[in-house]
Scaffold this motif. Sequence first.
Motif, short mmCIF file in Angstrom:
data_model
loop_
_atom_site.label_atom_id
_atom_site.label_comp_id
_atom_site.label_asym_id
_atom_site.label_seq_id
_atom_site.Cartn_x
_atom_site.Cartn_y
_atom_site.Cartn_z
N ARG A 38 0.92 -1.24 0.02
CA ARG A 38 0.09 0.03 -0.04
C ARG A 38 0.74 1.30 -0.02
O ARG A 38 0.63 2.09 -0.53
CB ARG A 38 -0.88 0.02 1.24
CG ARG A 38 -2.07 -1.11 1.23
CD ARG A 38 -3.00 -0.59 0.29
NE ARG A 38 -3.93 -1.71 -0.22
CZ ARG A 38 -4.31 -1.91 -1.42
NH1 ARG A 38 -3.99 -1.26 -2.48
NH2 ARG A 38 -5.06 -3.11 -1.75
N ILE A 41 2.17 1.45 -3.68
CA ILE A 41 1.14 1.89 -4.55
C ILE A 41 0.66 3.20 -4.13
O ILE A 41 0.31 4.52 -5.12
CB ILE A 41 -0.17 1.07 -4.40
CG1 ILE A 41 0.03 -0.42 -4.83
CG2 ILE A 41 -1.32 1.66 -5.14
CD1 ILE A 41 0.41 -0.46 -6.09
N ASN A 43 -1.31 6.83 -3.37
CA ASN A 43 -2.55 7.37 -3.70
C ASN A 43 -2.97 7.07 -5.43
O ASN A 43 -4.20 7.54 -5.65
CB ASN A 43 -2.68 8.92 -3.71
CG ASN A 43 -2.48 9.37 -2.15
OD1 ASN A 43 -2.90 8.50 -1.11
ND2 ASN A 43 -2.06 10.43 -2.04
N SER A 44 -2.02 6.32 -5.89
CA SER A 44 -2.40 5.99 -7.31
C SER A 44 -3.55 5.07 -7.52
O SER A 44 -3.98 4.50 -6.46
CB SER A 44 -1.40 5.41 -8.17
OG SER A 44 -1.11 3.97 -7.56
N GLN A 45 -4.18 5.08 -8.72
CA GLN A 45 -5.62 4.33 -8.77
C GLN A 45 -5.21 2.85 -9.27
O GLN A 45 -5.98 2.14 -9.49
CB GLN A 45 -6.54 5.11 -9.74
CG GLN A 45 -6.83 6.56 -9.37
CD GLN A 45 -7.60 6.48 -8.12
OE1 GLN A 45 -8.50 5.78 -7.90
NE2 GLN A 45 -7.21 7.66 -7.22
N VAL A 46 -4.15 2.59 -9.37
CA VAL A 46 -3.47 1.34 -9.97
C VAL A 46 -3.55 0.29 -8.84
O VAL A 46 -3.03 0.70 -7.62
CB VAL A 46 -1.96 1.47 -10.30
CG1 VAL A 46 -1.45 0.05 -10.90
CG2 VAL A 46 -1.77 2.43 -11.46
N GLU A 47 -4.23 -0.76 -9.10
CA GLU A 47 -4.44 -1.87 -8.21
C GLU A 47 -3.14 -2.97 -8.37
O GLU A 47 -3.01 -3.65 -7.33
CB GLU A 47 -5.75 -2.61 -8.41
CG GLU A 47 -6.81 -1.71 -8.10
CD GLU A 47 -6.74 -1.41 -6.61
OE1 GLU A 47 -6.66 -2.27 -5.68
OE2 GLU A 47 -7.12 -0.40 -6.22
N ASP A 51 1.39 -2.77 -13.11
CA ASP A 51 0.83 -1.48 -13.81
C ASP A 51 1.72 -0.25 -13.16
O ASP A 51 1.81 0.56 -14.20
CB ASP A 51 -0.57 -1.27 -13.45
CG ASP A 51 -1.40 -2.56 -14.32
OD1 ASP A 51 -0.98 -3.01 -15.38
OD2 ASP A 51 -2.50 -2.70 -13.99
N ASP A 55 3.80 2.48 -15.48
CA ASP A 55 3.43 3.77 -15.54
C ASP A 55 4.74 4.61 -15.31
O ASP A 55 4.90 5.62 -15.72
CB ASP A 55 2.25 4.04 -14.52
CG ASP A 55 1.04 3.61 -15.14
OD1 ASP A 55 0.76 3.06 -16.25
OD2 ASP A 55 -0.07 3.60 -14.29
#
Length: 160
Positions: A38, A41, A43-47, A51, A55
């Motif tokens: 977490r 990752i 605050n990105s919208q990628v799960e 990915d 990016d």
Amino acid sequence: MESYVDVFLAGLTGAVVLLMVLVIVLMVKISGMNKRYRKIIGNSQVEQVDDLLIDLQEGRMKLEGAVKEQADAIDGIRRVMKKMKAHVAVSRYNAFNKQGSDLSFSVAILDDEQDGVVLTGIHSREESYIYAKPVEKGGSNYALSPEEKEVIAQTAAAKR
């Protein structure tokens, strides 16, 4: 036979307890990994991490391209600046001893390579003359007066 069953049950109970401890340890480790995941990752919208990495790689490549463009632009500006006539020196003097004051002058306007022009104005009581002489590499095809040589040397000294 009962003793075998008791031993078997005791062994089975030990294995179950061992497996439960192992499950708890693995849950703690997974929880730590989940927290780190977490954090990666953010605050990105990628799960999925892959990915996100793709990016990030694409963003890095765009930045590298922009940095190269800026470096090329800066190099171009540096080349232009070397040819800019930014080094200027002025010397005022009396061209004719005991007549008038320091109304004559020489001005050198040169670039980093000591290329440019020397302007000289000779003033006397009756008339004034202005001369322009091209300068290349600190010298000229035309004879330079001591005052002109002095202002050229001053621009070279100011450049350092």
